[in-house]
Scaffold this active site. Structure first.
Site, PDB file in Angstrom:
ATOM      1  N   LEU A  69       0.652  -1.141  -0.092  1.00  0.00           N
ATOM      2  CA  LEU A  69       0.063   0.131  -0.306  1.00  0.00           C
ATOM      3  C   LEU A  69       0.852   1.354  -0.002  1.00  0.00           C
ATOM      4  O   LEU A  69       0.316   2.444  -0.019  1.00  0.00           O
ATOM      5  CB  LEU A  69      -0.985   0.060   1.148  1.00  0.00           C
ATOM      6  CG  LEU A  69      -2.064  -1.095   1.105  1.00  0.00           C
ATOM      7  CD1 LEU A  69      -2.933  -1.053   2.443  1.00  0.00           C
ATOM      8  CD2 LEU A  69      -3.025  -0.842  -0.267  1.00  0.00           C
ATOM      9  N   ARG A  70       2.253   1.288   0.324  1.00  0.00           N
ATOM     10  CA  ARG A  70       3.012   2.254   0.063  1.00  0.00           C
ATOM     11  C   ARG A  70       2.965   3.310   1.073  1.00  0.00           C
ATOM     12  O   ARG A  70       3.253   4.507   1.128  1.00  0.00           O
ATOM     13  CB  ARG A  70       2.971   2.705  -1.309  1.00  0.00           C
ATOM     14  CG  ARG A  70       3.440   1.792  -2.361  1.00  0.00           C
ATOM     15  CD  ARG A  70       4.730   0.968  -2.485  1.00  0.00           C
ATOM     16  NE  ARG A  70       4.906   0.456  -3.661  1.00  0.00           N
ATOM     17  CZ  ARG A  70       5.623  -0.560  -3.698  1.00  0.00           C
ATOM     18  NH1 ARG A  70       6.388  -0.956  -2.713  1.00  0.00           N
ATOM     19  NH2 ARG A  70       5.957  -1.317  -4.753  1.00  0.00           N
ATOM     20  N   HIS A 188      10.004 -13.761   1.928  1.00  0.00           N
ATOM     21  CA  HIS A 188      10.320 -13.583   0.535  1.00  0.00           C
ATOM     22  C   HIS A 188      11.818 -14.547   0.364  1.00  0.00           C
ATOM     23  O   HIS A 188      12.707 -13.936   0.756  1.00  0.00           O
ATOM     24  CB  HIS A 188      10.491 -12.212   0.257  1.00  0.00           C
ATOM     25  CG  HIS A 188      11.173 -11.806  -1.143  1.00  0.00           C
ATOM     26  ND1 HIS A 188      10.559 -11.415  -2.195  1.00  0.00           N
ATOM     27  CD2 HIS A 188      12.359 -11.937  -1.785  1.00  0.00           C
ATOM     28  CE1 HIS A 188      10.999 -11.181  -3.523  1.00  0.00           C
ATOM     29  NE2 HIS A 188      12.280 -11.568  -2.898  1.00  0.00           N
ATOM     30  N   ASP A 313       0.464  -9.880  -4.264  1.00  0.00           N
ATOM     31  CA  ASP A 313       1.865  -9.089  -4.597  1.00  0.00           C
ATOM     32  C   ASP A 313       1.745  -7.773  -5.122  1.00  0.00           C
ATOM     33  O   ASP A 313       2.406  -7.404  -5.921  1.00  0.00           O
ATOM     34  CB  ASP A 313       2.790 -10.084  -4.765  1.00  0.00           C
ATOM     35  CG  ASP A 313       4.437  -9.387  -4.393  1.00  0.00           C
ATOM     36  OD1 ASP A 313       4.272  -8.456  -3.862  1.00  0.00           O
ATOM     37  OD2 ASP A 313       5.193  -9.706  -5.334  1.00  0.00           O
ATOM     38  N   HIS A 317       4.127   0.989  -8.839  1.00  0.00           N
ATOM     39  CA  HIS A 317       5.287   1.737  -9.243  1.00  0.00           C
ATOM     40  C   HIS A 317       4.985   3.026 -10.103  1.00  0.00           C
ATOM     41  O   HIS A 317       4.092   2.715 -10.986  1.00  0.00           O
ATOM     42  CB  HIS A 317       6.644   0.963  -9.674  1.00  0.00           C
ATOM     43  CG  HIS A 317       7.133   0.240  -8.786  1.00  0.00           C
ATOM     44  ND1 HIS A 317       7.960   0.431  -7.785  1.00  0.00           N
ATOM     45  CD2 HIS A 317       7.126  -1.231  -8.785  1.00  0.00           C
ATOM     46  CE1 HIS A 317       8.458  -0.419  -7.115  1.00  0.00           C
ATOM     47  NE2 HIS A 317       7.934  -1.639  -7.760  1.00  0.00           N
ATOM     48  N   PHE A 331      11.253  -3.852  -9.850  1.00  0.00           N
ATOM     49  CA  PHE A 331      10.524  -5.309  -9.822  1.00  0.00           C
ATOM     50  C   PHE A 331       9.396  -4.976  -9.265  1.00  0.00           C
ATOM     51  O   PHE A 331       8.736  -3.995  -8.323  1.00  0.00           O
ATOM     52  CB  PHE A 331      11.361  -6.229  -8.900  1.00  0.00           C
ATOM     53  CG  PHE A 331      12.472  -6.802  -9.391  1.00  0.00           C
ATOM     54  CD1 PHE A 331      12.495  -7.698 -10.355  1.00  0.00           C
ATOM     55  CD2 PHE A 331      13.596  -6.343  -8.838  1.00  0.00           C
ATOM     56  CE1 PHE A 331      13.583  -8.376 -10.486  1.00  0.00           C
ATOM     57  CE2 PHE A 331      14.942  -6.616  -9.225  1.00  0.00           C
ATOM     58  CZ  PHE A 331      14.995  -7.883 -10.250  1.00  0.00           C
ATOM     59  N   GLY A 332       8.111  -5.560  -9.993  1.00  0.00           N
ATOM     60  CA  GLY A 332       6.817  -5.296  -9.342  1.00  0.00           C
ATOM     61  C   GLY A 332       5.710  -5.191 -10.306  1.00  0.00           C
ATOM     62  O   GLY A 332       5.929  -4.505 -11.454  1.00  0.00           O
TER      63      GLY A 332
END
Length: 432
Positions: A69-70, A188, A313, A317, A331-332
């Protein structure tokens, strides 16, 4: 106020039902053909609101055990409003936020900051946010967080998320805290410093990238399971399993009675390395897409219950962080708005067993986080937390479907079944 949802299918049940919801609780469930019972019950209700649901299907709202959720500190990627709305529009009623925030969620003060920032928007939309504590300070693997203190402050899980806990001593400390608090350790599984970008495939070779060695994951899981034997009261969970070796390690660990759970991500269920679009850096994710044999092993493991559930996940970004260069891109990929549609595609195409759908989307992750009283069911006398979708739709996933602030989805343009049309949360019914 009584809200009545007329002519509803429930996933896996061919019958049509009229569902009566009062103050957020399912109070009546009547076969739609039984008009006499419907009319009798309607006459006893002074206020009713009708929702015509013919052609729609219902499933218990999802619980997502891995979401970025940043918050706090990364509003350029996601903010409370967009993150919670992404959950709402994906049919998720509860989400577990990862700790790789700025600052890292590694102390009660930052945890409280995240809770307070998300509370008003979560209450407005009726979504339940839970939060992880990191295991090491700043996710640096050098200093252990006061894990028992974080549990008392409200952390629901322990994890260093995007980084594996490499120190045996720190992993033992995490297991010890898990055994004492009942809180799971989410791993992870990846050794640092390998430099891999994508799994070995045609795109990796075409772009001249360093291949990501699959052993990075499964050898980490192997180490973790060895240490877990020392702590029978601990709970160990493997995030986003991607290799067939990891699936087999989890299978054997469960057979020997170890307290281990594991998840799959929707992108690893749907795609394999052969599907990577060299023009779309949303396909750069960690861990990466591996071979078709790995995808098949993940699907089989999920259907058999070796892998317990699906988690997105969701990793938003900003466009500049993804760019066009696979070597430099972050990544993501995002996943909350597309996940249920991926699973429904698997359900209708036959690569997800019908009897596993409720479990992998809602029931099993709800049980994992202690939320089973509210999520994972459509039962009389219990909270009504339900997503409604059109089972006949197979539209391509589009930018207009994304509520997340970031748009880095590997599913854009992919035809997926089951477009969501409504979501009943703790705050009532939302048309999507």
């Amino acid at each position: 106020m009584v809200e009545i949802f007329r002519d509803v299918h429930m996933l896996g049940d061919d019958a049509l039902y009229d569902l009566w919801v009062e103050d957020g609780i399912l109070t009546k469930k009547i076969l739609s053909q039984d008009q006499g019972a419907f009319s009798k019950d309607l006459s006893s209700s002074s206020q009713s609101k009708f929702h015509k649901c013919k052609g729609l299907c219902a499933i218990p709202a999802g619980v997502d055990v891995q979401v970025h959720l940043r918050t706090p500190g990364q509003n350029e990627k996601e903010n409370p409003e967009t993150g919670i709305k992404a959950a709402l529009h994906g049919g998720y009623g509860a989400v577990l936020a990862m700790p790789n925030t700025k600052p890292t969620t590694d102390c009660p003060e930052v945890l409280k900051q995240a809770q307070e920032a998300l509370r008003p928007v979560a209450q407005r939309y009726g979504i339940t946010p839970l939060f992880c504590s990191s295991v090491t300070k700043g996710l640096e693997g050098k200093e252990l967080v006061q894990l028992n203190e974080m549990a008392k402050a409200g952390a629901a899980a322990f994890t260093d998320d995007g980084k594996g806990i490499e120190s045996d001593d720190f992993m033992r400390a995490a297991y010890r805290a898990s055994a004492e608090t009942g809180i799971p350790v989410l791993q992870h599984a990846e050794w640092s410093g390998h430099g891999g970008v994508l799994s070995d495939c045609a795109v990796t070779r075409k772009l001249g990238l360093k291949a990501y060695d699959r052993k990075q994951e499964w050898s980490f899981v192997e180490r973790d399971l060895k240490l877990l034997k020392e702590f029978p009261g601990a709970r160990y969970h493997v995030l986003h399993v991607t290799t067939r070796e990891s699936v087999e390690l989890v299978r054997r660990a469960k057979e020997t009675g170890l307290n281990v759970t594991a998840e799959a991500s929707p992108h690893h269920l749907y795609f394999c390395a052969d599907d990577i679009d060299p023009e779309n850096t949303a396909f750069k994710m960690n861990p990466p897409l591996h071979q078709n044999e790995d995808r098949e092993a993940i699907r089989k493991g999920l259907n058999e219950g070796v892998l317990d559930f699906v988690a997105t996940d969701h990793a938003p970004h900003e466009a500049s962080a993804k760019g066009a260069d696979f070597a430099k891109a972050a990544f993501g990929t995002i996943g909350m708005e597309s996940s249920l549609r991926v699973l429904l595609t698997g359900f209708y195409e036959g690569w997800i067993n019908p009897d596993r759908m409720w479990d992998i989307f809602s029931r099993a992750p709800a049980r994992f986080l202690g939320l089973e009283a509210e999520y994972g069911h459509i039962e009389l006398g219990k909270p009504f937390r339900v997503a409604f979708f059109d089972p006949n739709s197979d539209e391509a996933f589009a930018l207009s479907d994304i509520q997340s602030l970031s748009k880095n989805s590997c599913f854009l343009g992919v035809k997926l079944r089951g477009k969501l049309v409504g979501h009943f949360t703790k705050s009532g019914f939302f048309t999507l």
